[in-house]
Scaffold this motif. Structure first.
Motif, short mmCIF file in Angstrom:
data_model
loop_
_atom_site.label_atom_id
_atom_site.label_comp_id
_atom_site.label_asym_id
_atom_site.label_seq_id
_atom_site.Cartn_x
_atom_site.Cartn_y
_atom_site.Cartn_z
N ALA A 304 38.59 56.85 30.85
CA ALA A 304 39.52 56.48 31.91
C ALA A 304 40.79 55.91 31.29
CB ALA A 304 38.88 55.45 32.84
N PRO A 305 41.94 56.06 31.95
CA PRO A 305 43.18 55.46 31.44
C PRO A 305 43.04 53.94 31.35
CG PRO A 305 43.62 57.02 33.22
CD PRO A 305 42.15 56.83 33.19
N ALA A 306 43.61 53.37 30.33
CA ALA A 306 43.56 51.91 30.13
C ALA A 306 44.88 51.46 29.54
CB ALA A 306 42.41 51.54 29.21
N GLU A 307 45.49 50.48 30.20
CA GLU A 307 46.78 49.96 29.73
C GLU A 307 46.54 48.95 28.61
OE1 GLU A 307 49.67 50.92 30.55
OE2 GLU A 307 49.28 52.19 32.29
N GLY A 311 48.81 45.92 18.71
CA GLY A 311 49.51 44.71 18.33
C GLY A 311 49.44 43.61 19.36
N CYS A 312 48.91 43.91 20.54
CA CYS A 312 48.82 42.92 21.62
C CYS A 312 47.35 42.58 21.84
CB CYS A 312 49.42 43.49 22.90
SG CYS A 312 49.45 42.34 24.28
N TRP A 313 47.04 41.31 21.92
CA TRP A 313 45.65 40.89 22.11
C TRP A 313 45.15 41.31 23.49
CZ3 TRP A 313 42.43 39.28 18.45
CH2 TRP A 313 42.96 38.75 17.27
N GLN A 314 43.94 41.84 23.52
CA GLN A 314 43.26 42.25 24.75
C GLN A 314 41.92 41.52 24.84
OE1 GLN A 314 45.14 44.62 26.36
NE2 GLN A 314 46.49 44.88 24.60
N ARG A 315 41.42 41.39 26.05
CA ARG A 315 40.06 40.88 26.25
C ARG A 315 39.22 42.05 26.73
NH1 ARG A 315 37.30 36.86 23.91
NH2 ARG A 315 35.53 36.17 25.18
N LEU A 316 38.34 42.53 25.85
CA LEU A 316 37.47 43.66 26.14
C LEU A 316 36.08 43.13 26.47
CD1 LEU A 316 37.08 46.76 26.18
CD2 LEU A 316 36.52 46.63 23.74
N ARG A 326 29.19 48.75 32.19
CA ARG A 326 30.51 48.70 32.80
C ARG A 326 31.47 48.06 31.81
NH1 ARG A 326 30.20 49.88 38.31
NH2 ARG A 326 32.43 49.47 38.50
N VAL A 327 32.69 48.58 31.77
CA VAL A 327 33.71 48.10 30.84
C VAL A 327 34.87 47.51 31.65
CG1 VAL A 327 35.31 48.74 29.00
CG2 VAL A 327 33.07 49.84 29.15
N ALA A 328 35.33 46.34 31.23
CA ALA A 328 36.50 45.70 31.83
C ALA A 328 37.49 45.39 30.73
CB ALA A 328 36.11 44.43 32.58
N LEU A 329 38.76 45.49 31.06
CA LEU A 329 39.84 45.18 30.13
C LEU A 329 40.76 44.15 30.78
CD1 LEU A 329 41.16 45.85 27.39
CD2 LEU A 329 42.52 47.59 28.58
N ASN A 330 40.88 43.01 30.13
CA ASN A 330 41.70 41.91 30.65
C ASN A 330 41.32 41.54 32.08
OD1 ASN A 330 43.24 41.77 28.22
ND2 ASN A 330 44.43 43.54 28.92
N VAL A 334 37.33 49.01 34.35
CA VAL A 334 37.97 50.22 33.87
C VAL A 334 37.09 51.45 34.12
CG1 VAL A 334 38.99 51.40 31.88
CG2 VAL A 334 39.28 48.94 32.14
N LEU A 335 35.84 51.36 33.70
CA LEU A 335 34.94 52.49 33.87
C LEU A 335 33.49 52.04 33.73
CD1 LEU A 335 34.81 54.78 30.70
CD2 LEU A 335 35.63 52.46 30.66
#
Length: 917
Positions: A304-307, A311-316, A326-330, A334-335
């Motif tokens: 799935a598309p993910a913004e 170089g930028c910190w993400q919370r996966l 299940r996956v969540a981003l920030n 997400v999917l």
């Protein structure tokens, strides 16, 4: 043998300052994992039935456990069998599993009758020349499954038979390696704050990894503590590091991560080895992927598309449940994927190439449920009325009248449930707090463009609240959150109602429909609404380090100010107690800062021999609200302006004085709790009460702990990576340099080459209250010198669009190199102030730091710095909700201890985050 796994995190305290003029921060370390093994005696009986029979048995009171054993090859499989019973209670009800030469049968013995659940020819007794067959039976709170040689054979969703006897009887077959493993809740975490030579709990399975650290040169010379640290991939190809145990499953796993050169990075779960694991990956095509590697072959399950931006910190985050993930981003889903062949295993970190950085990893047991109905089966649902049918990947409840289907879970306490309701030609939604067919709640979309919250009881159905659907159409997103005694309802992503029930809404949950309605993407998650920590003490420390050089704050006296009566800490043992004694008037001690927005107060009264309270007071001590222990701790009262508005008896708790006491303000609702008992009150005209206090009305009472948390609030001390902040220009670093003021942690914005600007991802309501510190930047050198640098032109943006400094309100502090401040509205200056003046002297700045406070409430915006009011704007056309930013231009500045509370319009909640661009 039997062993009990108790996974309790070892929390190492933050590193203390070791340099005379500097302090440093450290992140909480939950590793190394403390694993305690406790062995039970195994009872083996040998009984003759013609051919020899062996019985292995164990007793357990655990609700979660694994039973494993091996079956050796059988010479004459036709005359051999293995029978297993587990979860056997006093009535004899249990699960059954029979293995013979034909296969396996899973059943359930209930009420003296055996019910067949499933059968399989994949699991059978091994013949001569075949390897031994390893069998695993896993009991979880909501289901049981059976594996053979690592492959899932059976799954049965059922919340019954948590504990009891376990018995394995073999006839004509040899059973070995019988083991019962009882499981506690799982907790594991790592902030990687340790010596770089120590890998901690991590094993490099593929590629290469290293622990990277940052120290200011002067601090490093003096052997001072680590400033910042992270785990980093260094191999040029695939890198995989793993930790934990192969039985870990049903977990919520999260980490902060960023790519500094790696092509892709992600989280590994259900890892059984280098060739068998599951992976949630952020790919270079700005996408999120779920993959499964089985016997070395990688298969893409979902994409799935993910913004996300390198170089930028993400919370996966990955939540695993049964054979789904299940996956969540920030913080945003997400999917998801169902039908994984791996359901448990170790956790890990993954990177393709060098330069993937990971920090602040946390893993806990997850209470979860979801169904996207892709399986085409309703095996996760219990039909109460009607029949659940699958239709094009959706669920329909076919019924004459009202149809109800409950998720096959045990009763939940605090939780959230959501689903999509489509083709809404009927009344449909979520049932929750299900105790019986005539005792539950429901939240539904109505036929006439209405939503309804109903309470179903034996004496009838009550419409508790109703309203008009804000979004028209045939599809709606429905969400219910149960948080203790509070019930919150959302429709189409917007909050619509909140109610309080002293008895709460504990129970099962499910779907309800009256008409031809389809359901899609059902999700459930255990746990209440997150709180933002603001203050906590157990009174073991008499002072804490302040924010200015040489400053110390007394816990009792500064942070908690004596307002009346006598307050002492007469003991220095464990635990330390604060004793309040009333004289002619009640003894009162108050937290120093007013508390805006929704808050939760809690304390532990060791002895309330007369009367004691935890309270939110107004400027008048007689005003406000209190959770009050009366009648020597035998009665809980909720007070408003000193009058009882709700009460309950506590004698069922044993009649002992004292206990855990809580007071929570959430919008118009006020809840008082003592132990498991609670009372609630809805105030249609809420009082202004922002002073947290402990009160002893008569005699003496001893307090052991006191804590304050915010709800609908955000707290960023900047003592760790904060992926909610999205840098868009300049250079932003966590804990760079050093300080001479007693700060332990901070984030530095470097705006020397271009203005430094970072936006918070969360779209905030129009009315809010925020507080933070900003200070000069300092760096040390190996020769022992250190230098301070000027700070000025500090920007704070409210109600912004997430992109431009000239959107929303902008406060420019120390403008034009440190000379006064300017308030902008959509790029136009609307007010100016001569304060503050920030002067860079021969060595350091004056002042070295600013405590900044902003409050936006309806049309009024107030800004203060170090207690001086800079602006008090009354805007004829106040701006609405939007995003918040921090920035610095032409200098470096350190930011610390950011706290934001949504001010109550008595309804709204913090909306969804802003993606990367």
């Amino acid at each position: 043998m039997s062993d009990r796994i108790s996974q309790v995190p070892v929390i190492l305290k933050r590193l203390p300052p070791t340099h005379s003029s500097t302090t440093h921060h450290g992140m909480t370390l939950f590793a190394p994992l403390s694993t305690a093994f406790r062995f039970f005696a195994l009872l083996t009986l040998v009984v003759c039935h013609g051919a020899s029979a062996e019985t292995h048995s164990e007793q357990t009171a655990a609700q979660t456990y694994d039973v494993s054993f091996s079956v050796q090859p059988v010479a004459d499989a036709r005359a051999a069998s293995v029978d297993v019973q587990w979860g056997r209670g006093e009535g004899g009800d249990c699960y059954t599993l029979r293995l013979d030469s034909q296969g396996a049968k899973l059943g359930k013995l209930a009420g003296g009758r055996e019910q067949r659940i499933a059968a399989s020819r994949e699991l059978r007794l091994p013949c001569p020349g075949e390897p031994a067959r390893d069998v695993l039976i896993a009991r979880r709170p909501d289901r049981v499954w059976v594996e053979a040689d690592g492959e899932r054979v059976f799954t049965c969703f059922d919340g019954a038979h948590f504990a009891g006897g376990i018995e394995v009887t073999s006839e004509g077959a040899t059973v070995s390696d019988f083991r019962l493993r009882e499981l506690d809740e799982l907790h594991f975490g790592d902030d990687f704050l340790r010596d770089p030579s120590s890998p901690g709990e991590w094993e490099s399975v593929q590629g290469q990894w290293q622990l990277s650290v940052y120290r200011d040169p002067l601090i490093q010379r003096d052997g001072g503590p680590i400033g910042a640290s992270w785990y980093e991939s260094t191999g040029k190809d695939a890198n995989l590091a793993a930790a934990g145990y192969d039985f870990w499953g049903d977990v919520r796993l999260a980490t902060s991560c960023r790519s500094d050169g790696a092509a892709a990075l992600g989280l590994v779960f259900n890892c059984q080895g280098p060739d068998d694991y599951c992976l949630a990956r952020l790919s270079p095509e700005r996408a999120a992927e779920l993959l499964q590697v089985r016997r070395g072959e990688k298969r893409l399950l979902k994409r799935a598309p993910a913004e996300w931006a390198p170089g930028c910190w993400q919370r996966l985050e990955v939540t695993t449940w049964d054979r789904a993930a299940r996956v969540a981003l920030n913080g945003q889903p997400v999917l998801s994927a169902d039908g994984l062949s791996l359901a448990h295993g170790r956790i890990g970190l993954y990177a393709e190439g060098a330069g993937a950085q990971f920090d602040d990893l946390a893993m806990d047991s997850a209470v979860a449920f979801w169904d996207d109905f892709s399986s085409g089966s309703a095996y996760r649902w219990d039909a109460v009325s009607g029949e659940p049918l699958m239709q094009d990947g959706r669920l329909r409840l076919r019924a004459d009248g009202k149809g109800v289907a409950l998720a096959r879970t045990r009763p939940w306490d605090s939780y959230s449930v959501q689903c999509r309701v489509t083709d809404g030609r009927g009344e449909a939604g979520i049932v929750f707090g299900w105790a019986a067919p005539e005792d539950f709640w429901s939240f539904q979309c109505g036929k006439g463009g209405e939503w309804l919250l109903k309470r179903h009881a034996p004496d009838g159905i009550t419409v508790v609240a109703k309203g008009t659907l804000a979004v028209t159409g045939t599809e709606h997103s429905v969400r219910v959150t149960v948080d203790g005694e509070l019930v919150e309802c959302c429709l189409d992503g917007r909050f619509v109602n909140r109610e309080a029930s002293p008895s709460g809404a504990r129970g099962r949950w499910g779907l309800i429909a009256d008409g031809p309605v389809l359901f899609a993407d059902v999700q459930g998650a255990g746990g209440g609404v997150p709180r933002a920590p603001l203050f906590a003490t157990d009174f073991s420390q008499t002072t804490v380090i302040g924010k200015n050089k040489g400053e110390e704050w007394r816990v009792v006296g500064d942070l908690l100010g004596r307002a009346a009566g006598r307050w002492t800490t007469p003991t220095r043992g464990d635990p330390v107690e604060l004793v309040g004694t009333a004289n002619r008037a009640p003894a009162v001690i108050r937290f120093r800062d007013p508390l805006a927005g929704d808050v939760s107060l809690s304390c532990e009264f060791d002895d309330a021999s007369t009367a004691a309270s935890i309270a939110l007071l107004g400027t008048d001590p007689a005003s406000g609200y209190a959770a009050h222990l009366a009648e020597n701790g035998r009665r809980l009262e909720l007070l408003r302006r000193g009058q009882v508005v709700a009460a309950c008896d506590l004698t069922a708790l044993g009649g002992e004085a004292g206990g855990s006491l809580q007071l929570e303000r959430v919008g118009r609702h006020f809840v008082a709790r003592c132990g498991e008992q609670a009372v609630a009150y809805r105030d249609e005209a809420p009082l202004t009460a922002e002073l947290a206090a402990l009160v002893v009305e008569q005699g003496s009472a001893a307090v052991r702990e006191f804590a304050i948390e915010g709800r609908n609030a955000l707290a960023y001390p900047f003592d760790r990576i904060e992926p909610d902040w999205r840098p868009v220009s300049g250079d932003w670093r966590f804990h760079s340099g050093m300080t001479c003021i007693p700060w332990n942690y901070w984030i530095t914005g470097d705006g020397r080459e271009q203005p430094a600007l970072q936006w918070n991802r969360v779209r905030l309501p129009a009315d809010l209250d925020l507080d933070f510190y900003v200070s000069e930047h300092t760096e040390g050198e190996e020769n022992g010198s250190h230098f301070h640098f000027p700070y000025h032109d500090i920007s704070v943006v409210l109600s912004g669009d997430g992109q431009s400094l000239d959107s929303g309100y902008r406060v420019l502090l120390g403008a034009n190199g440190g000379h006064g401040s300017v308030l902008y509205r959509k790029g136009e200056a609307v007010a100016k102030s001569a304060m503050p003046v920030i002067v860079m002297g021969s060595h350091c700045n004056e002042p070295r730091q600013l405590r900044v406070h902003l409050r936006k409430e309806k049309s009024k915006l107030t800004v203060t710095a170090n207690g001086t009011v800079l602006f008090a704007l009354d805007d004829a056309e106040p701006l609405g909700e939007g995003y918040l930013a921090l920035g610095a231009s032409g200098c470096r500045a350190n930011f610390s201890d950011f706290y934001l509370a949504a001010l109550r319009t008595w309804e709204n909640q913090l909306p969804a985050p802003l993606p990367d661009r």
